[in-house]
Design a protein around this motif. Structure first.
Motif, PDB file in Angstrom:
ATOM      1  N   UNK A 172      11.352  15.478  -4.165  1.00 28.60           N
ATOM      2  CA  UNK A 172      12.566  15.919  -3.692  1.00 28.60           C
ATOM      3  C   UNK A 172      13.285  17.243  -4.549  1.00 28.60           C
ATOM      4  N   UNK A 173      14.105  16.608  -5.435  1.00 30.66           N
ATOM      5  CA  UNK A 173      15.148  17.169  -6.122  1.00 30.66           C
ATOM      6  C   UNK A 173      14.430  18.774  -7.245  1.00 30.66           C
ATOM      7  N   UNK A 174      12.814  17.918  -7.825  1.00 32.55           N
ATOM      8  CA  UNK A 174      12.430  18.937  -8.790  1.00 32.55           C
ATOM      9  C   UNK A 174      10.927  19.044  -8.599  1.00 32.55           C
ATOM     10  N   UNK A 175      10.784  19.442  -7.968  1.00 35.85           N
ATOM     11  CA  UNK A 175       8.637  19.585  -7.128  1.00 35.85           C
ATOM     12  C   UNK A 175       7.895  20.633  -8.260  1.00 35.85           C
ATOM     13  N   UNK A 225       1.108  -1.517   0.430  1.00 37.65           N
ATOM     14  CA  UNK A 225       0.525  -0.139   0.444  1.00 37.65           C
ATOM     15  C   UNK A 225       0.951   0.906  -0.015  1.00 37.65           C
ATOM     16  N   UNK A 226       0.734   2.368  -0.905  1.00 37.45           N
ATOM     17  CA  UNK A 226       1.562   3.204  -0.727  1.00 37.45           C
ATOM     18  C   UNK A 226       0.531   4.496  -0.341  1.00 37.45           C
ATOM     19  N   UNK A 227       1.573   4.838   0.554  1.00 38.67           N
ATOM     20  CA  UNK A 227       1.173   5.617   2.201  1.00 38.67           C
ATOM     21  C   UNK A 227      -0.287   7.019   1.442  1.00 38.67           C
ATOM     22  N   UNK A 228      -1.439   7.113   1.886  1.00 38.98           N
ATOM     23  CA  UNK A 228      -2.373   7.676   1.265  1.00 38.98           C
ATOM     24  C   UNK A 228      -2.102   9.150   1.158  1.00 38.98           C
ATOM     25  N   UNK A 229      -0.755   9.632   2.170  1.00 33.60           N
ATOM     26  CA  UNK A 229      -0.190  10.732   2.057  1.00 33.60           C
ATOM     27  C   UNK A 229       0.821  11.120   1.055  1.00 33.60           C
ATOM     28  N   UNK A 230       1.981  10.150   0.078  1.00 36.47           N
ATOM     29  CA  UNK A 230       2.629   9.706  -0.456  1.00 36.47           C
ATOM     30  C   UNK A 230       2.595  11.320  -1.350  1.00 36.47           C
ATOM     31  N   UNK A 287       7.261  -0.894 -11.967  1.00 34.14           N
ATOM     32  CA  UNK A 287       7.930  -0.050 -13.489  1.00 34.14           C
ATOM     33  C   UNK A 287       8.887   0.673 -13.255  1.00 34.14           C
ATOM     34  N   UNK A 288       8.903   1.127 -11.978  1.00 31.08           N
ATOM     35  CA  UNK A 288       9.515   1.707 -11.002  1.00 31.08           C
ATOM     36  C   UNK A 288       8.923   3.784 -11.189  1.00 31.08           C
ATOM     37  N   UNK A 289       7.893   3.642 -11.517  1.00 33.08           N
ATOM     38  CA  UNK A 289       7.751   5.335 -11.847  1.00 33.08           C
ATOM     39  C   UNK A 289       7.154   5.417 -10.269  1.00 33.08           C
ATOM     40  N   UNK A 290       6.768   5.005  -8.826  1.00 32.40           N
ATOM     41  CA  UNK A 290       6.585   5.399  -7.219  1.00 32.40           C
ATOM     42  C   UNK A 290       8.448   6.112  -7.082  1.00 32.40           C
ATOM     43  N   UNK A 291       9.843   5.131  -7.231  1.00 35.36           N
ATOM     44  CA  UNK A 291      10.541   6.224  -7.071  1.00 35.36           C
ATOM     45  C   UNK A 291      10.995   7.139  -7.791  1.00 35.36           C
ATOM     46  N   UNK A 292      10.536   6.878  -9.274  1.00 41.29           N
ATOM     47  CA  UNK A 292      10.914   8.423 -10.059  1.00 41.29           C
ATOM     48  C   UNK A 292       9.925   9.373  -9.034  1.00 41.29           C
ATOM     49  N   UNK A 293       9.059   9.385  -9.318  1.00 45.17           N
ATOM     50  CA  UNK A 293       7.654   9.904  -8.155  1.00 45.17           C
ATOM     51  C   UNK A 293       8.854  10.512  -7.212  1.00 45.17           C
ATOM     52  N   UNK A 294       8.650  10.071  -6.259  1.00 43.90           N
ATOM     53  CA  UNK A 294       9.741  10.491  -4.825  1.00 43.90           C
ATOM     54  C   UNK A 294      11.158  10.907  -5.394  1.00 43.90           C
ATOM     55  N   UNK A 295      11.507  10.117  -6.478  1.00 43.16           N
ATOM     56  CA  UNK A 295      12.851  11.431  -6.727  1.00 43.16           C
ATOM     57  C   UNK A 295      12.452  12.879  -6.740  1.00 43.16           C
ATOM     58  N   UNK A 296      11.525  13.242  -7.527  1.00 47.15           N
ATOM     59  CA  UNK A 296      11.160  14.121  -8.954  1.00 47.15           C
ATOM     60  C   UNK A 296      10.550  15.382  -7.430  1.00 47.15           C
TER      61      UNK A 296
END
Length: 336
Positions: free
Chosen positions: A216-219, A70-75, A205-214
């Motif tokens: 932090x680094x490029x909102x 489960x991806x956190x609802x506040x992710x 697919x790796x979408x969630x770690x890509x989302x997390x990277x953006x």
């Protein structure tokens, strides 16, 4: 309509071959309406028999290690709004004519249910998620760790005299980037993963770690992606070959991206019927009533699978019991 599903030849798994779909003349292409009766609401979840669930539990649960999917609802709490113009922590369904995106086929839902059938008497609840809540979605899960496989292919080809595959190198999680069936098969072979009929398929697919990277680094970049209408995402490439693969093996499919298929949907051109265009959503949901899971957090699961060198596991998902509901948080656990 002529013809009867009961007269259709069933294979060793108790289903008609993909080439036999649709089962009745006049039904939408690839649909399996009537296979389990005209009033059925479980669709491919009928494949999760008590015997298959018991066998999965016996063969897959060895240590009792449990992994939440489960991806956190506040992710996405740092965003102003979600993708598809959705409010965070809340979802409303809007009709947007002339194209009303209800994952239907020819304005019909699974087993030919109409919008009027759904809304009669203030809401009939037919084809609602409550049908899936009665026994949950429980069985043998299989992870296709496409993200790790793709990076491994790139690393392997960085050796001298090896040509890099630009399709893998330039994979863009926030573009309409397809994951073809060939990649899925290659990944399964690389993992040494066997598929069993009735499995629940997960695609990382790796979408969630890509989302997390953006995040932090490029909102600002992330906000720009979210503002696109429609937004673009990587995902499965719809094709007749992929439809056949899913139909022939699985009871449900989930991924870690906002749309299981690459989005906006690619027009699928059937070489036999050159004008045919189908999306995974309409074929799987309206044609087969095969559950689609999206935004599953598969990161911890992928690490556990790599450590164990085993990409199969027992999985349980208890959807919310809401009459007429159209979606639910996954409430899912993988158990090793």
């Amino acid at each position: 309509m002529s013809g009867s599903p009961g007269a259709t030849k069933l294979n060793e798994n108790g289903i008609p071959d993909f080439e036999s779909l649709p089962l009745r003349e006049g039904d939408p292409k690839y649909s399996a309406w009537g296979l389990y009766g005209d009033k059925d609401e479980l669709g491919t979840l009928n494949r999760l028999t008590d015997d298959r669930v018991a066998e999965a539990a016996k063969n897959e649960i060895k240590t009792g290690v449990r992994i939440s999917l489960n991806w956190p609802l506040n992710a996405q709490k740092d965003s102003d709004s979600g993708f598809f113009n959705r409010k965070l922590f809340h979802q409303d369904l809007f009709a947007k004519p002339p194209r009303c995106v209800n994952d239907d086929k020819e304005r019909l839902f699974y087993n030919g249910v109409t919008m009027e059938d759904i809304h009669e008497d203030g809401g009939s609840g037919v084809n609602g998620i409550q049908a899936w809540a009665q026994k949950g979605i429980v069985g043998r899960g299989v992870l296709v760790d496409h993200h790790s496989w793709r990076l491994e292919q790139i690393n392997k080809k960085q050796q001298p005299n090896q040509e890099l595959d630009p399709r893998l190198v330039n994979f863009d999680h926030f573009a309409t980037t397809p994951i073809p069936l060939g990649d899925i098969r290659a990944c399964l072979e690389s993992q040494g993963t066997e598929i069993k009929f009735g499995d629940i398929l997960f695609i990382r697919s790796g979408w969630i770690p890509k989302h997390q990277t953006l995040s932090l680094s490029s909102p600002a970049t992330l906000a720009s992606h979210a503002s696109h209408n429609p937004p673009s995402f990587c995902g499965l490439e719809p094709s007749p070959q992929l439809f056949k693969f899913l139909w022939s093996h699985f009871s449900a499919v989930a991924g870690d991206q906002p749309s299981l298929e690459c989005w906006p949907p690619l027009a699928t051109r059937d070489p036999v019927n050159s004008g045919d265009q189908s999306s995974l959503h309409e074929v799987m949901l309206a044609g087969w009533r095969m559950p689609i899971g999206e935004l599953f957090d598969l990161e911890a699961l992928a690490r556990e699978c790599r450590n164990r060198k085993r990409w199969s596991f027992f999985v349980t998902s208890e959807v919310v019991n809401v009459k007429g509901g159209v979606a639910s948080p996954p409430n899912a656990l993988a158990i090793f």
